[in-house]
Design a protein around this motif. Structure first.
Motif, PDB file in Angstrom:
ATOM      1  N   GLN A  11      57.230  86.816  61.993  1.00  0.00           N
ATOM      2  CA  GLN A  11      56.835  86.883  63.408  1.00  0.00           C
ATOM      3  C   GLN A  11      55.978  85.698  63.855  1.00  0.00           C
ATOM      4  O   GLN A  11      55.736  85.547  65.042  1.00  0.00           O
ATOM      5  CB  GLN A  11      56.063  88.187  63.658  1.00  0.00           C
ATOM      6  N   ILE A  12      55.480  84.925  62.891  1.00  0.00           N
ATOM      7  CA  ILE A  12      54.574  83.834  63.324  1.00  0.00           C
ATOM      8  C   ILE A  12      55.284  82.482  63.222  1.00  0.00           C
ATOM      9  O   ILE A  12      56.158  82.290  62.362  1.00  0.00           O
ATOM     10  CB  ILE A  12      53.253  83.814  62.507  1.00  0.00           C
ATOM     11  N   PRO A  13      54.897  81.560  64.135  1.00  0.00           N
ATOM     12  CA  PRO A  13      55.590  80.262  64.152  1.00  0.00           C
ATOM     13  C   PRO A  13      55.030  79.320  63.082  1.00  0.00           C
ATOM     14  O   PRO A  13      54.065  78.599  63.336  1.00  0.00           O
ATOM     15  CB  PRO A  13      55.282  79.733  65.556  1.00  0.00           C
ATOM     16  N   VAL A  14      55.598  79.369  61.880  1.00  0.00           N
ATOM     17  CA  VAL A  14      55.169  78.409  60.853  1.00  0.00           C
ATOM     18  C   VAL A  14      56.343  77.530  60.442  1.00  0.00           C
ATOM     19  O   VAL A  14      57.459  78.021  60.287  1.00  0.00           O
ATOM     20  CB  VAL A  14      54.595  79.106  59.591  1.00  0.00           C
ATOM     21  N   SER A  15      56.068  76.264  60.310  1.00  0.00           N
ATOM     22  CA  SER A  15      57.140  75.351  59.903  1.00  0.00           C
ATOM     23  C   SER A  15      57.376  75.526  58.397  1.00  0.00           C
ATOM     24  O   SER A  15      56.417  75.628  57.626  1.00  0.00           O
ATOM     25  CB  SER A  15      56.752  73.912  60.227  1.00  0.00           C
ATOM     26  N   PRO A  16      58.616  75.556  57.983  1.00  0.00           N
ATOM     27  CA  PRO A  16      58.915  75.834  56.561  1.00  0.00           C
ATOM     28  C   PRO A  16      58.681  74.608  55.668  1.00  0.00           C
ATOM     29  O   PRO A  16      59.602  74.084  55.057  1.00  0.00           O
ATOM     30  CB  PRO A  16      60.387  76.236  56.596  1.00  0.00           C
ATOM     31  N   THR A  17      57.457  74.132  55.636  1.00  0.00           N
ATOM     32  CA  THR A  17      57.131  72.973  54.782  1.00  0.00           C
ATOM     33  C   THR A  17      56.909  73.468  53.348  1.00  0.00           C
ATOM     34  O   THR A  17      56.729  74.671  53.113  1.00  0.00           O
ATOM     35  CB  THR A  17      55.854  72.277  55.272  1.00  0.00           C
ATOM     36  N   GLU A  18      56.909  72.489  52.468  1.00  0.00           N
ATOM     37  CA  GLU A  18      56.741  72.875  51.046  1.00  0.00           C
ATOM     38  C   GLU A  18      55.389  73.543  50.784  1.00  0.00           C
ATOM     39  O   GLU A  18      55.331  74.604  50.153  1.00  0.00           O
ATOM     40  CB  GLU A  18      56.891  71.617  50.175  1.00  0.00           C
ATOM     41  N   PRO A  19      54.270  72.962  51.295  1.00  0.00           N
ATOM     42  CA  PRO A  19      52.989  73.636  51.060  1.00  0.00           C
ATOM     43  C   PRO A  19      52.936  75.041  51.657  1.00  0.00           C
ATOM     44  O   PRO A  19      52.366  75.947  51.074  1.00  0.00           O
ATOM     45  CB  PRO A  19      51.972  72.731  51.755  1.00  0.00           C
ATOM     46  N   MET A  20      53.557  75.200  52.822  1.00  0.00           N
ATOM     47  CA  MET A  20      53.529  76.519  53.459  1.00  0.00           C
ATOM     48  C   MET A  20      54.334  77.534  52.647  1.00  0.00           C
ATOM     49  O   MET A  20      53.918  78.687  52.491  1.00  0.00           O
ATOM     50  CB  MET A  20      54.082  76.389  54.903  1.00  0.00           C
ATOM     51  N   GLU A  21      55.457  77.084  52.123  1.00  0.00           N
ATOM     52  CA  GLU A  21      56.280  77.991  51.288  1.00  0.00           C
ATOM     53  C   GLU A  21      55.509  78.393  50.039  1.00  0.00           C
ATOM     54  O   GLU A  21      55.533  79.552  49.621  1.00  0.00           O
ATOM     55  CB  GLU A  21      57.596  77.297  50.895  1.00  0.00           C
ATOM     56  N   LYS A  22      54.812  77.399  49.476  1.00  0.00           N
ATOM     57  CA  LYS A  22      54.016  77.672  48.272  1.00  0.00           C
ATOM     58  C   LYS A  22      52.913  78.691  48.607  1.00  0.00           C
ATOM     59  O   LYS A  22      52.688  79.652  47.872  1.00  0.00           O
ATOM     60  CB  LYS A  22      53.385  76.357  47.785  1.00  0.00           C
ATOM     61  N   LEU A  23      52.269  78.468  49.725  1.00  0.00           N
ATOM     62  CA  LEU A  23      51.199  79.374  50.163  1.00  0.00           C
ATOM     63  C   LEU A  23      51.740  80.792  50.355  1.00  0.00           C
ATOM     64  O   LEU A  23      51.130  81.775  49.921  1.00  0.00           O
ATOM     65  CB  LEU A  23      50.605  78.830  51.471  1.00  0.00           C
ATOM     66  N   LYS A  24      52.911  80.878  50.965  1.00  0.00           N
ATOM     67  CA  LYS A  24      53.512  82.197  51.212  1.00  0.00           C
ATOM     68  C   LYS A  24      53.779  82.919  49.908  1.00  0.00           C
ATOM     69  O   LYS A  24      53.459  84.111  49.741  1.00  0.00           O
ATOM     70  CB  LYS A  24      54.826  82.039  52.005  1.00  0.00           C
ATOM     71  N   GLN A  25      54.346  82.183  48.964  1.00  0.00           N
ATOM     72  CA  GLN A  25      54.678  82.811  47.670  1.00  0.00           C
ATOM     73  C   GLN A  25      53.408  83.293  46.969  1.00  0.00           C
ATOM     74  O   GLN A  25      53.375  84.392  46.400  1.00  0.00           O
ATOM     75  CB  GLN A  25      55.433  81.817  46.762  1.00  0.00           C
ATOM     76  N   GLU A  26      52.365  82.454  47.030  1.00  0.00           N
ATOM     77  CA  GLU A  26      51.099  82.841  46.386  1.00  0.00           C
ATOM     78  C   GLU A  26      50.494  84.070  47.072  1.00  0.00           C
ATOM     79  O   GLU A  26      49.958  84.963  46.411  1.00  0.00           O
ATOM     80  CB  GLU A  26      50.101  81.675  46.438  1.00  0.00           C
ATOM     81  N   LEU A  27      50.627  84.082  48.384  1.00  0.00           N
ATOM     82  CA  LEU A  27      50.099  85.236  49.131  1.00  0.00           C
ATOM     83  C   LEU A  27      50.876  86.513  48.808  1.00  0.00           C
ATOM     84  O   LEU A  27      50.286  87.578  48.641  1.00  0.00           O
ATOM     85  CB  LEU A  27      50.200  84.960  50.626  1.00  0.00           C
ATOM     86  N   PHE A  28      52.196  86.380  48.689  1.00  0.00           N
ATOM     87  CA  PHE A  28      53.012  87.562  48.361  1.00  0.00           C
ATOM     88  C   PHE A  28      52.614  88.104  46.992  1.00  0.00           C
ATOM     89  O   PHE A  28      52.497  89.318  46.784  1.00  0.00           O
ATOM     90  CB  PHE A  28      54.505  87.214  48.361  1.00  0.00           C
ATOM     91  N   ALA A  29      52.397  87.156  46.067  1.00  0.00           N
ATOM     92  CA  ALA A  29      52.012  87.580  44.709  1.00  0.00           C
ATOM     93  C   ALA A  29      50.666  88.307  44.749  1.00  0.00           C
ATOM     94  O   ALA A  29      50.465  89.325  44.081  1.00  0.00           O
ATOM     95  CB  ALA A  29      51.920  86.360  43.793  1.00  0.00           C
ATOM     96  N   ALA A  30      49.751  87.776  45.567  1.00  0.00           N
ATOM     97  CA  ALA A  30      48.431  88.414  45.678  1.00  0.00           C
ATOM     98  C   ALA A  30      48.557  89.780  46.344  1.00  0.00           C
ATOM     99  O   ALA A  30      47.890  90.741  45.948  1.00  0.00           O
ATOM    100  CB  ALA A  30      47.489  87.531  46.478  1.00  0.00           C
ATOM    101  N   ALA A  31      49.435  89.858  47.350  1.00  0.00           N
ATOM    102  CA  ALA A  31      49.578  91.102  48.105  1.00  0.00           C
ATOM    103  C   ALA A  31      50.086  92.247  47.235  1.00  0.00           C
ATOM    104  O   ALA A  31      49.780  93.411  47.480  1.00  0.00           O
ATOM    105  CB  ALA A  31      50.526  90.883  49.275  1.00  0.00           C
ATOM    106  N   GLU A  32      50.856  91.908  46.236  1.00  0.00           N
ATOM    107  CA  GLU A  32      51.390  92.962  45.348  1.00  0.00           C
ATOM    108  C   GLU A  32      50.262  93.691  44.633  1.00  0.00           C
ATOM    109  O   GLU A  32      50.414  94.815  44.193  1.00  0.00           O
ATOM    110  CB  GLU A  32      52.368  92.351  44.350  1.00  0.00           C
ATOM    111  N   GLN A  33      49.111  93.024  44.481  1.00  0.00           N
ATOM    112  CA  GLN A  33      47.971  93.642  43.789  1.00  0.00           C
ATOM    113  C   GLN A  33      47.070  94.409  44.771  1.00  0.00           C
ATOM    114  O   GLN A  33      46.064  94.973  44.369  1.00  0.00           O
ATOM    115  CB  GLN A  33      47.118  92.560  43.107  1.00  0.00           C
ATOM    116  N   GLY A  34      47.394  94.370  46.048  1.00  0.00           N
ATOM    117  CA  GLY A  34      46.568  95.083  47.024  1.00  0.00           C
ATOM    118  C   GLY A  34      45.967  94.134  48.036  1.00  0.00           C
ATOM    119  O   GLY A  34      45.871  92.930  47.787  1.00  0.00           O
TER     120      GLY A  34
END
Lengths: 67, 711
Positions: A11-34
């Motif tokens: 839903q948010i306007p983020v450009s699919p840059t490499e750092p942003m993709e990396k950040l997203k993946q790290e955030l998803f991994a963190a989110a799995e823990q709560g």
């Protein structure tokens, strides 16, 4: 929680840059823990930026002093 | 498959100090007792068993939802805390959940076998489900009454089952706040660096202007720093140095080539070294040094000569004094001989008189040994018979006087003193002769030294002092002559030094210029750019979090709308029953202001603003009960901690009816301290019910008064 985050990212306007993709993946991994892990993730990331900034400031100060 | 609680085991948990077993029946379980009797402890025990440390988290503004912050689960008198709940499913399965002695330690058993499943998972329950449809703590009901929209938002989203999303939102907010602080620190560091650069630039510019001003006074400009300019700057200095060498017939030194301003510092240093070396190697300078040295020696010799003279004078005076007192040395020797002869004679006289007196003394000693009053003795002096001791003493004294012993002794002392004086004088004369001998040797040595400096032996009658003074005057005259030459040389050296000074200032100017360039270049350094990059990175995080928060807020609003739509009919049905008015208009929750609203005709009204505390309590209760009725998990029990709070007796009766009806489908555990509500619950509907009565707090532990199962 990961699904919620994925939905939010859609839903948010983020450009699919490499750092942003990396950040997203790290955030998803963190989110799995709560949700608290998301908070910790950002706190750690911010602290790391601050430490790096302190080192750079020291180096710049030495250069200003040497000049 | 829904499970109901059959037994709660408590030990050291909150109000319960000692181990306690509570058997719970299906249907309606009423936990009744006065304030601080342990009702909330019993209601919270299954929740703690299910979620442990999670029970201490989560707030709605100042109010904690799941329990109070800093919640003390362990009884203050107990060493450990443990809670176990036994559950039975509708098909006969058993479930055992135990937590303790720490919050994070739990055991789950199904039909006696340990299962690797978290307690909530064993009931297919989530945190959302627990706080929206299983457990209604007192704080939630109170939070609905808050005037703060964010508090009402929190409680409404929790009651419809959006607690996870709200918790995520809270995490975003906290992370955003933390990152904001960190980003501010980074921005502050950058500002500090910028300020430091600015300060240094101002300082450097000031220095640059100072040096530049000095050079302008000499008719030089900054352009002198270009290669051609540098050459023209160096030329006068080199020329002055070469002139100096030519004038003083010195070999011209080899100087480094200067093609750029960077080479100037090396050139200046080299010229300074060369100049110093040339100055030191000059013969006039050497001669000047020698003459200064010679004058120093001459001054020393003159002082030495004066010292010897003074010593001689002193010896002469001493001799004169001795001659005046004692005559010549021969006179002294003769007088000593005479005194020695006289002394010998006096000594013989004393010796003789002494012998006579010793004889009288011996007689006296003999008489003194005789008894007192003896008068049989004859006086050896006057020969009188039968004399006493007093007579003898008198005669002894007169005989001593007659012998002249005392005057002899006095005479001897006088002669001895005179003899010592003469001998001392003679010794003094001998010492003076010795000193004179030494001075003679020193004088000879001094004459030798002066002769060496003079370059020829001194004539016997030549005055040493005059020779020394003549030599000093000659040295002074030569020095005066040299002074003129040396001043001319110094002038030439000063000329070179002046040129060097100009060059030194040019070097300084060049250095200041380089510093300024360096400072100007700092914002282009990789470190500075990286610092800006870090700031941008932090802002990216903050921006991302802001976007995520916005999206989550929208998501919560949408999810709330969907969930509330699902609950709305049931909520209104329950609310009308609780109010006892079937004609009450529909109520809903406005997700914009988080208010409870209703419509009468064309007009919408905010019930949050017009309702009283009891009405709002009723809304919260109905929303929770509606949510519980729609729930699809396996927790077949409801935990309501003192739900009536501000409801009147009529509402108590109607709520009791609703709960009794609900208790036919699932176990309802409800606590209360009001007897009217207890009576209402005991008489409402036809359902199996149980009353657990608690005695007043006894300052150490909660106590059960009675357990009364009823049909």
């Amino acid at each position: 929680m990961k699904e919620v985050l994925e939905k939010l990212f859609q839903q948010i306007p983020v450009s699919p840059t490499e750092p942003m993709e990396k950040l997203k993946q790290e955030l998803f991994a963190a989110a799995e823990q709560g949700p608290e892990n998301i908070q910790d993730y950002f706190a750690r990331a911010g602290q790391s930026l601050l430490e790096e900034a302190k080192t750079l400031v020291q180096r710049l100060r030495s250069k200003i002093g040497d000049s | 498959m829904p499970y109901h609680i059959t037994k709660i085991e408590l030990e050291g948990f909150r109000g319960f100090r000692n181990r306690k077993h509570l058997q719970l029946e299906q249907g309606l379980v009423i936990v009744y007792g006065p304030q601080r009797s342990g009702k909330s402890s019993i209601l919270n025990a299954p929740v703690w068993a299910l979620i442990g440390s999670e029970a201490c988290k989560g707030t709605i503004g100042p109010i904690t939802v799941r329990e109070r912050i800093e919640w003390q689960e362990r009884n203050i008198h107990a060493e450990a805390c443990q809670v176990a709940i036994h559950l039975r499913g509708d098909d006969g399965d058993s479930l055992f959940i135990q937590r303790g002695p720490t919050r994070n330690h739990y055991v789950v058993q199904r039909n006696g076998a340990v299962v690797k499943q978290p307690p909530l998972g064993a009931l297919r329950l989530t945190l959302d489900g627990l706080v929206s449809s299983v457990f209604l703590p007192q704080e939630v009901v109170r939070a609905v009454l808050s005037v703060e929209p964010s508090h009402r938002r929190a409680v409404f989203t929790q009651l419809v089952g959006l607690e996870d999303l709200r918790a995520l939102e809270e995490c975003f907010s906290n992370a955003s706040e933390t990152l904001g602080k960190l980003a501010n620190q980074i921005a502050h560091s950058i500002q500090q660096i910028d300020a430091e650069i600015k300060g240094q630039v101002a300082l450097q510019k000031k220095r640059f202007q100072e040096v530049s001003g000095k050079l302008r006074q000499r008719g030089l400009s900054d352009e002198a720093l270009c290669p051609e300019g540098v050459h023209s700057l160096v030329s006068p200095c080199v020329q002055a140095l070469m002139e100096f060498c030519t004038t003083y017939r010195l070999e011209p030194p080899k100087l480094p080539e200067v093609g750029a301003a960077e080479e100037l510092p090396g050139f200046v240093n080299e010229v300074r070294t060369v100049l110093s070396r040339l100055e030191a190697g000059c013969p006039e300078t050497q001669r000047q040094k020698e003459l200064y040295g010679k004058r120093h020696i001459l001054e020393g010799l003159l002082a030495e000569q004066q010292k010897i003279r003074n010593a001689r004078e002193q010896i002469h005076c001493a001799r004169q004094t001795i001659a005046g007192q004692h005559g010549t040395e021969e006179d002294l020797k003769q007088a000593i001989e005479e005194f020695e002869q006289t002394l010998r004679e006096i000594n013989e006289q004393i010796d003789r008189a002494g012998k006579y007196l010793r004889m009288i003394q011996e007689a006296l000693l003999y008489f003194e040994t005789l008894p007192e009053g003896t008068a049989e003795v004859e006086c050896p002096v006057c020969r009188t018979a039968r004399v006493n001791v007093a007579h003898l003493r008198l005669h002894l004294a007169s005989e001593m006087e007659k012998a002249g012993l005392e005057p002899l002794r006095q005479r001897r002392q006088q002669i001895e003193r005179l003899l010592r004086e003469k001998q001392d004088a003679l010794n003094q004369l001998a010492q003076l002769a010795e000193q004179e001998k030494k001075l003679e040797a020193e004088w000879k040595e001094l004459v030798n030294k002066v002769s060496q400096m003079y370059g020829q032996p001194l004539a016997p009658n030549e005055s040493l002092e005059l020779v020394l003074k003549a030599m000093d005057e000659a040295a002074q005259a030569e020095l005066k002559q040299l002074q003129g030459l040396l001043e001319a040389r110094s002038k030439a050296i000063r000329k070179v030094q002046e040129e060097l000074e100009v060059l030194g200032q040019v070097v300084q100017l060049h250095q200041e210029k380089r510093r300024l360039q360096m400072l100007d270049d700092i914002p282009n350094l990789p470190e500075y750019r990286a610092l800006l990059g870090l700031q941008a990175h932090a802002e990216l995080y903050i921006g991302l979090l802001s976007e995520l928060k916005r999206a989550l807020k929208k998501e919560i609003e949408q999810a709330f709308a969907v969930k509330f739509e699902d609950l709305k009919e049931k909520l209104n049905e329950l609310y009308r029953r609780l109010l006892g008015r079937n004609d009450f208009p529909q109520i809903w929750i406005d997700a914009d202001k988080w208010e409870v609203r209703t419509s009468a005709g064309d007009r919408e009204t905010s019930l949050t603003r017009v309702f009283n505390v009891g009405d709002m309590t009723a809304v919260a209760l109905c929303l929770f009960l509606a949510s519980a009725m729609r729930a699809s998990h396996d927790a077949g029990f409801l935990l309501l901690d003192d739900p009536i709070q501000c409801l009147d007796e009529a509402h108590e009766l109607r709520l009791a009816e609703i709960l009794a009806e609900l208790a036919k489908q699932r176990q309802v555990v409800v606590s209360c301290s009001r007897s009217s509500f207890l009576q209402a619950l005991q008489t409402a509907g036809t359902v199996r019910r149980q009353v657990i009565r608690l005695a007043p707090w006894d300052n150490s532990s909660c106590r059960l008064e009675a357990e009364t199962p009823e049909a």
